[in-house]
Design a protein around this motif. Structure first.
Motif, PDB file in Angstrom:
ATOM      1  N   ALA A 190      36.279 -25.741  13.740  1.00 13.71           N
ATOM      2  CA  ALA A 190      36.201 -25.822  15.201  1.00 13.71           C
ATOM      3  C   ALA A 190      34.886 -25.250  15.696  1.00 13.71           C
ATOM      4  CB  ALA A 190      37.375 -25.077  15.835  1.00 13.71           C
ATOM      5  N   VAL A 191      34.489 -24.115  15.146  1.00 13.33           N
ATOM      6  CA  VAL A 191      33.216 -23.493  15.533  1.00 13.33           C
ATOM      7  C   VAL A 191      32.057 -24.421  15.199  1.00 13.33           C
ATOM      8  CG1 VAL A 191      31.623 -21.580  15.030  1.00 13.33           C
ATOM      9  CG2 VAL A 191      34.055 -21.114  15.419  1.00 13.33           C
ATOM     10  N   GLU A 192      32.064 -24.993  14.015  1.00 13.87           N
ATOM     11  CA  GLU A 192      30.977 -25.900  13.606  1.00 13.87           C
ATOM     12  C   GLU A 192      30.914 -27.145  14.486  1.00 13.87           C
ATOM     13  OE1 GLU A 192      28.350 -25.508  11.576  1.00 13.87           O
ATOM     14  OE2 GLU A 192      29.126 -23.455  11.444  1.00 13.87           O
ATOM     15  N   ASP A 193      32.066 -27.703  14.816  1.00 10.34           N
ATOM     16  CA  ASP A 193      32.100 -28.871  15.703  1.00 10.34           C
ATOM     17  C   ASP A 193      31.522 -28.546  17.075  1.00 10.34           C
ATOM     18  OD1 ASP A 193      33.216 -30.366  13.687  1.00 10.34           O
ATOM     19  OD2 ASP A 193      35.206 -30.524  14.617  1.00 10.34           O
ATOM     20  N   ILE A 194      31.898 -27.395  17.602  1.00 12.65           N
ATOM     21  CA  ILE A 194      31.384 -26.983  18.917  1.00 12.65           C
ATOM     22  C   ILE A 194      29.876 -26.767  18.849  1.00 12.65           C
ATOM     23  CG2 ILE A 194      31.403 -25.120  20.628  1.00 12.65           C
ATOM     24  CD1 ILE A 194      34.457 -24.846  20.002  1.00 12.65           C
ATOM     25  N   LEU A 195      29.409 -26.102  17.803  1.00 12.39           N
ATOM     26  CA  LEU A 195      27.965 -25.873  17.659  1.00 12.39           C
ATOM     27  C   LEU A 195      27.198 -27.193  17.569  1.00 12.39           C
ATOM     28  CD1 LEU A 195      27.922 -22.862  15.171  1.00 12.39           C
ATOM     29  CD2 LEU A 195      27.272 -22.824  17.588  1.00 12.39           C
ATOM     30  N   PRO A 242      21.702 -22.279  22.322  1.00 11.93           N
ATOM     31  CA  PRO A 242      21.300 -21.121  23.133  1.00 11.93           C
ATOM     32  C   PRO A 242      21.708 -19.804  22.469  1.00 11.93           C
ATOM     33  CG  PRO A 242      22.317 -22.806  24.500  1.00 11.93           C
ATOM     34  CD  PRO A 242      22.540 -23.210  23.068  1.00 11.93           C
ATOM     35  N   TYR A 243      20.966 -18.764  22.787  1.00 11.89           N
ATOM     36  CA  TYR A 243      21.155 -17.445  22.189  1.00 11.89           C
ATOM     37  C   TYR A 243      22.601 -16.961  22.267  1.00 11.89           C
ATOM     38  CZ  TYR A 243      21.080 -12.427  21.660  1.00 11.89           C
ATOM     39  OH  TYR A 243      21.381 -11.154  21.264  1.00 11.89           O
ATOM     40  N   ILE A 244      23.191 -17.008  23.452  1.00  9.87           N
ATOM     41  CA  ILE A 244      24.555 -16.479  23.631  1.00  9.87           C
ATOM     42  C   ILE A 244      25.540 -17.230  22.742  1.00  9.87           C
ATOM     43  CG2 ILE A 244      26.461 -16.186  25.263  1.00  9.87           C
ATOM     44  CD1 ILE A 244      24.313 -15.862  27.445  1.00  9.87           C
ATOM     45  N   VAL A 245      25.388 -18.535  22.667  1.00 13.06           N
ATOM     46  CA  VAL A 245      26.278 -19.356  21.839  1.00 13.06           C
ATOM     47  C   VAL A 245      26.134 -18.946  20.380  1.00 13.06           C
ATOM     48  CG1 VAL A 245      26.774 -21.708  21.063  1.00 13.06           C
ATOM     49  CG2 VAL A 245      26.239 -21.274  23.474  1.00 13.06           C
ATOM     50  N   ASN A 246      24.901 -18.797  19.938  1.00 17.75           N
ATOM     51  CA  ASN A 246      24.648 -18.391  18.556  1.00 17.75           C
ATOM     52  C   ASN A 246      25.196 -16.991  18.278  1.00 17.75           C
ATOM     53  OD1 ASN A 246      23.451 -19.098  15.992  1.00 17.75           O
ATOM     54  ND2 ASN A 246      21.947 -17.500  16.423  1.00 17.75           N
ATOM     55  N   PHE A 247      25.037 -16.090  19.243  1.00 21.56           N
ATOM     56  CA  PHE A 247      25.516 -14.716  19.090  1.00 21.56           C
ATOM     57  C   PHE A 247      27.033 -14.666  18.945  1.00 21.56           C
ATOM     58  CE2 PHE A 247      26.981 -10.619  20.584  1.00 21.56           C
ATOM     59  CZ  PHE A 247      26.100  -9.731  19.973  1.00 21.56           C
ATOM     60  N   ARG A 255      35.810 -19.647  25.240  1.00 20.23           N
ATOM     61  CA  ARG A 255      34.671 -19.638  26.161  1.00 20.23           C
ATOM     62  C   ARG A 255      33.994 -20.994  26.193  1.00 20.23           C
ATOM     63  NH1 ARG A 255      29.251 -19.440  26.513  1.00 20.23           N
ATOM     64  NH2 ARG A 255      28.353 -18.265  28.223  1.00 20.23           N
ATOM     65  N   MET A 256      33.785 -21.579  25.040  1.00 17.40           N
ATOM     66  CA  MET A 256      33.100 -22.867  24.970  1.00 17.40           C
ATOM     67  C   MET A 256      33.966 -23.988  25.549  1.00 17.40           C
ATOM     68  SD  MET A 256      30.169 -21.998  24.052  1.00 17.40           S
ATOM     69  CE  MET A 256      29.499 -23.643  24.032  1.00 17.40           C
ATOM     70  N   TYR A 300      16.026 -15.752  30.335  1.00 21.13           N
ATOM     71  CA  TYR A 300      16.430 -16.519  29.161  1.00 21.13           C
ATOM     72  C   TYR A 300      17.235 -17.755  29.541  1.00 21.13           C
ATOM     73  CZ  TYR A 300      14.852 -12.128  27.309  1.00 21.13           C
ATOM     74  OH  TYR A 300      14.089 -11.027  27.040  1.00 21.13           O
ATOM     75  N   CYS A 301      18.173 -17.586  30.467  1.00 27.48           N
ATOM     76  CA  CYS A 301      18.939 -18.750  30.949  1.00 27.48           C
ATOM     77  C   CYS A 301      18.004 -19.735  31.631  1.00 27.48           C
ATOM     78  CB  CYS A 301      20.022 -18.310  31.929  1.00 27.48           C
ATOM     79  SG  CYS A 301      21.340 -17.349  31.171  1.00 27.48           S
ATOM     80  N   LEU A 302      17.095 -19.211  32.425  1.00 27.99           N
ATOM     81  CA  LEU A 302      16.162 -20.069  33.150  1.00 27.99           C
ATOM     82  C   LEU A 302      15.336 -20.910  32.185  1.00 27.99           C
ATOM     83  CD1 LEU A 302      14.873 -21.017  35.760  1.00 27.99           C
ATOM     84  CD2 LEU A 302      13.390 -19.002  35.678  1.00 27.99           C
ATOM     85  N   LYS A 303      14.764 -20.288  31.184  1.00 23.09           N
ATOM     86  CA  LYS A 303      13.940 -21.029  30.217  1.00 23.09           C
ATOM     87  C   LYS A 303      14.766 -22.080  29.477  1.00 23.09           C
ATOM     88  CE  LYS A 303      10.361 -17.589  29.467  1.00 23.09           C
ATOM     89  NZ  LYS A 303       9.727 -16.680  28.498  1.00 23.09           N
ATOM     90  N   THR A 304      15.974 -21.729  29.094  1.00 23.65           N
ATOM     91  CA  THR A 304      16.835 -22.684  28.392  1.00 23.65           C
ATOM     92  C   THR A 304      17.137 -23.882  29.285  1.00 23.65           C
ATOM     93  OG1 THR A 304      17.856 -20.966  27.020  1.00 23.65           O
ATOM     94  CG2 THR A 304      19.100 -23.008  27.300  1.00 23.65           C
ATOM     95  N   HIS A 305      17.536 -23.635  30.522  1.00 22.56           N
ATOM     96  CA  HIS A 305      17.917 -24.736  31.404  1.00 22.56           C
ATOM     97  C   HIS A 305      16.713 -25.569  31.849  1.00 22.56           C
ATOM     98  CE1 HIS A 305      22.177 -24.019  31.415  1.00 22.56           C
ATOM     99  NE2 HIS A 305      21.940 -22.726  31.548  1.00 22.56           N
TER     100      HIS A 305
END
Length: 157
Positions: free
Chosen positions: A17-22, A33-38, A49-50, A83-88
């Protein structure tokens, strides 16, 4: 996220499930994104959360993806989350959003942020320098003289 897709995700082995979401996130954003990876190593938090994030940000049909990214850019700007700004901004650029459109969303956010500062500051100033003693007393009691909502702040001595 559609209910059936949520059920399928929840019914999978946790690692799968984690791999599919990633994989979905990387396809959508072009990066993880950093938060997702963390959070990926905390599946009990990551998966719900996802699912929630996807339901809010990607799966409803009332706004197109470019509009969603412009909102994300505006909010990230207003909250000053670099960080969110740069990602978006990167995601919006990949979606074909122009530099001018991105700048417009930042300008709108700055205008609203400025208004929020002015509103908060002038209300405090007006409350403190009010000529009406009953308004001053309400203010001291913790009740806003403008919106009449009681404050949770401790009283001044």
């Amino acid at each position: 996220m559609e209910i059936e897709k949520i059920r399928k995700t929840i019914d999978k082995d946790t690692d799968e499930a984690v791999e599919d979401i990633l994989t979905e996130v990387e396809e959508r954003y072009g990066e993880i994104p950093y938060i997702v990876n963390f959070m990926k190593d905390m599946p009990e938090l990551f998966i719900p959360r996802m699912i929630y994030e996807n339901s809010v940000m990607r799966e409803f049909r009332r706004m197109d993806p470019k509009t969603v990214e412009l909102i994300c850019i505006a909010v990230s700007s207003a909250l000053r989350c670099e960080y969110c700004l740069k990602t978006h901004v990167r995601v919006a650029k990949r979606l074909g959003v122009s530099k001018e459109e991105i700048f417009d969303s930042i300008l709108i956010a700055s205008t609203i942020s400025n208004a929020a500062v002015l509103a908060e500051g002038t209300r405090s100033l007006d409350s403190e320098f009010s000529e009406d003693e009953s308004e001053k007393q309400n203010s001291r009691d913790g009740t806003c003289t403008i919106c009449n909502i009681a404050s949770e702040l401790p009283e001044e001595e």
